[in-house]
Write a protein that holds these residues in place. Sequence first.
Motif, PDB file in Angstrom:
ATOM      1  N   SER A 102       3.922  25.950  31.863  1.00 57.29           N
ATOM      2  CA  SER A 102       3.203  24.979  31.034  1.00 57.29           C
ATOM      3  C   SER A 102       1.752  25.367  30.843  1.00 57.29           C
ATOM      4  N   TRP A 103       1.154  24.805  29.807  1.00 57.52           N
ATOM      5  CA  TRP A 103      -0.289  24.914  29.591  1.00 57.52           C
ATOM      6  C   TRP A 103      -0.786  23.541  29.167  1.00 57.52           C
ATOM      7  N   TRP A 104      -1.861  23.102  29.783  1.00 59.70           N
ATOM      8  CA  TRP A 104      -2.437  21.795  29.432  1.00 59.70           C
ATOM      9  C   TRP A 104      -3.879  21.740  29.911  1.00 59.70           C
ATOM     10  N   ASP A 105      -4.781  21.275  29.055  1.00 56.96           N
ATOM     11  CA  ASP A 105      -6.184  21.072  29.424  1.00 56.96           C
ATOM     12  C   ASP A 105      -6.795  22.355  30.003  1.00 56.96           C
ATOM     13  N   ASN A 106      -6.504  23.484  29.325  1.00 53.78           N
ATOM     14  CA  ASN A 106      -7.024  24.796  29.740  1.00 53.78           C
ATOM     15  C   ASN A 106      -6.592  25.199  31.145  1.00 53.78           C
ATOM     16  N   LYS A 107      -5.366  24.806  31.497  1.00 56.39           N
ATOM     17  CA  LYS A 107      -4.783  25.205  32.781  1.00 56.39           C
ATOM     18  C   LYS A 107      -3.338  25.642  32.542  1.00 56.39           C
ATOM     19  N   ALA A 108      -2.966  26.736  33.199  1.00 55.79           N
ATOM     20  CA  ALA A 108      -1.628  27.308  33.024  1.00 55.79           C
ATOM     21  C   ALA A 108      -0.890  27.373  34.361  1.00 55.79           C
ATOM     22  N   THR A 109       0.410  27.145  34.296  1.00 53.86           N
ATOM     23  CA  THR A 109       1.278  27.300  35.466  1.00 53.86           C
ATOM     24  C   THR A 109       2.307  28.373  35.141  1.00 53.86           C
ATOM     25  N   VAL A 110       2.359  29.417  35.978  1.00 57.09           N
ATOM     26  CA  VAL A 110       3.221  30.566  35.671  1.00 57.09           C
ATOM     27  C   VAL A 110       3.977  31.045  36.911  1.00 57.09           C
ATOM     28  N   TYR A 111       5.149  31.613  36.650  1.00 58.54           N
ATOM     29  CA  TYR A 111       5.948  32.265  37.682  1.00 58.54           C
ATOM     30  C   TYR A 111       5.629  33.755  37.597  1.00 58.54           C
ATOM     31  N   THR A 112       5.240  34.364  38.722  1.00 55.52           N
ATOM     32  CA  THR A 112       4.876  35.779  38.711  1.00 55.52           C
ATOM     33  C   THR A 112       5.548  36.505  39.874  1.00 55.52           C
ATOM     34  N   GLN A 113       5.615  37.827  39.749  1.00 57.65           N
ATOM     35  CA  GLN A 113       6.285  38.613  40.785  1.00 57.65           C
ATOM     36  C   GLN A 113       5.845  40.063  40.689  1.00 57.65           C
ATOM     37  N   ASP A 114       5.813  40.753  41.833  1.00 52.79           N
ATOM     38  CA  ASP A 114       5.639  42.201  41.835  1.00 52.79           C
ATOM     39  C   ASP A 114       6.846  42.818  42.528  1.00 52.79           C
ATOM     40  N   GLU A 115       6.761  44.092  42.888  1.00 53.93           N
ATOM     41  CA  GLU A 115       7.917  44.773  43.482  1.00 53.93           C
ATOM     42  C   GLU A 115       8.244  44.275  44.889  1.00 53.93           C
ATOM     43  N   ASP A 116       7.295  43.559  45.522  1.00 52.47           N
ATOM     44  CA  ASP A 116       7.481  43.150  46.919  1.00 52.47           C
ATOM     45  C   ASP A 116       7.710  41.656  47.130  1.00 52.47           C
ATOM     46  N   GLY A 117       7.255  40.827  46.206  1.00 56.78           N
ATOM     47  CA  GLY A 117       7.402  39.389  46.392  1.00 56.78           C
ATOM     48  C   GLY A 117       6.940  38.624  45.163  1.00 56.78           C
ATOM     49  N   ALA A 118       6.992  37.299  45.260  1.00 60.37           N
ATOM     50  CA  ALA A 118       6.683  36.460  44.099  1.00 60.37           C
ATOM     51  C   ALA A 118       5.609  35.435  44.432  1.00 60.37           C
ATOM     52  N   TYR A 119       4.905  35.004  43.376  1.00 58.49           N
ATOM     53  CA  TYR A 119       3.797  34.058  43.526  1.00 58.49           C
ATOM     54  C   TYR A 119       3.913  32.997  42.423  1.00 58.49           C
ATOM     55  N   PHE A 120       3.926  31.738  42.819  1.00 53.67           N
ATOM     56  CA  PHE A 120       3.890  30.642  41.853  1.00 53.67           C
ATOM     57  C   PHE A 120       2.433  30.240  41.698  1.00 53.67           C
ATOM     58  N   VAL A 121       1.904  30.381  40.498  1.00 52.51           N
ATOM     59  CA  VAL A 121       0.482  30.119  40.258  1.00 52.51           C
ATOM     60  C   VAL A 121       0.365  28.797  39.505  1.00 52.51           C
ATOM     61  N   TYR A 122      -0.238  27.811  40.151  1.00 52.49           N
ATOM     62  CA  TYR A 122      -0.271  26.444  39.625  1.00 52.49           C
ATOM     63  C   TYR A 122      -1.655  26.068  39.093  1.00 52.49           C
ATOM     64  N   ASN A 123      -1.675  25.592  37.847  1.00 50.75           N
ATOM     65  CA  ASN A 123      -2.909  25.111  37.210  1.00 50.75           C
ATOM     66  C   ASN A 123      -4.050  26.135  37.282  1.00 50.75           C
ATOM     67  N   MET A 124      -3.739  27.333  36.844  1.00 47.63           N
ATOM     68  CA  MET A 124      -4.724  28.411  36.785  1.00 47.63           C
ATOM     69  C   MET A 124      -5.621  28.222  35.553  1.00 47.63           C
ATOM     70  N   ALA A 125      -6.914  28.403  35.706  1.00 48.87           N
ATOM     71  CA  ALA A 125      -7.825  28.270  34.567  1.00 48.87           C
ATOM     72  C   ALA A 125      -7.429  29.265  33.480  1.00 48.87           C
ATOM     73  N   CYS A 126      -7.212  28.755  32.261  1.00 50.41           N
ATOM     74  CA  CYS A 126      -6.684  29.620  31.203  1.00 50.41           C
ATOM     75  C   CYS A 126      -6.890  28.965  29.847  1.00 50.41           C
ATOM     76  N   SER A 127      -7.504  29.681  28.933  1.00 48.46           N
ATOM     77  CA  SER A 127      -7.659  29.155  27.578  1.00 48.46           C
ATOM     78  C   SER A 127      -6.317  29.231  26.855  1.00 48.46           C
ATOM     79  N   GLU A 128      -6.175  28.473  25.802  1.00 47.02           N
ATOM     80  CA  GLU A 128      -4.930  28.519  25.026  1.00 47.02           C
ATOM     81  C   GLU A 128      -4.727  29.901  24.420  1.00 47.02           C
ATOM     82  N   GLU A 129      -5.812  30.538  24.029  1.00 47.98           N
ATOM     83  CA  GLU A 129      -5.731  31.888  23.462  1.00 47.98           C
ATOM     84  C   GLU A 129      -5.205  32.877  24.496  1.00 47.98           C
TER      85      GLU A 129
END
Length: 288
Positions: A102-129
């Motif tokens: 999701s994205w709302w009020d310049n905040k993003a929530t994303v599911y991320t992962q690398d080769e070793d593990g995963a990270y849930f990033v909640y309400n990260m500062a992020c412009s719509e662009e």
Amino acid sequence: MKKMTWLFLASALVLASAGCGGSKTETTAGTTAAEVVTTAAAETTVAETTTAAETTTAAQKETTAAEAAAAKSEGVMTYEEYAAADLDTEVVVETYVQAKQSWWDNKATVYTQDEDGAYFVYNMACSEEDYAKLTPGTKIKVTGYKGEWSGEVEIMDATFEIEEGNYIAPAEDVTALLGTEELIEHQNKFVSFKGMTVEAAGKDDNGNDVAFLYSWDGSGQDGDDLYFNVSLNGETYTFTVESYLCDNTTDVYKAVKELKIGDKIDMEGFLYWYEGVNPHITSVTAAK
């Protein structure tokens, strides 16, 4: 007498000449065959050496690419270091976007992962662009604080930078880990579950068993999160279609609404946690 002697000498000379000619022919032919064999062997050796060199070069390129993808910038944690970090401490990771919730009020929530593990990033500062740039596979450097909410470990109050690199994680089959303590070690990864049986999720207004609920208690409506139960080896688990991630226009949302109790299904999704395992499902198909 002289004539006979002369004839003898002439005959001997002819025979000698014939003998030398035959010897010269055999030597020339023998030398030519050896040269052919030697040349062919040399060409084969060159070809084999070239092929071996090309194979080595290709392998080196693959190794270099893999090392570059796995390399961490200065000050960036490995997944092992992130997992060992205390809650509420600052963390810095390099990871790859797998899906956007999701994205709302310049905040993003994303599911991320690398080769070793995963990270849930909640309400990260992020412009719509910038949110539009976070396509699956995009590499980002995230700086935030490690937090936990009802069992879900996440990165909160984060900022990010887009970096060079791309990685899409394959679905890891964790079916056999359901009900074990090891499962939580794969939290937030993109995973699959296979051969599971749909169980009743609740009852409708007429008291009949139903295969899914809108919202966790059935009080919602179309467009809300979908909750459904599946079982394996006598144990039942609750899975979710997170409407922010997969809304009611997606194939998975429609597929869950068509489930029947007793169906055997395969699923993919992100290994989210809420008071226990609560995967966010992105795909449902009939079991193979």
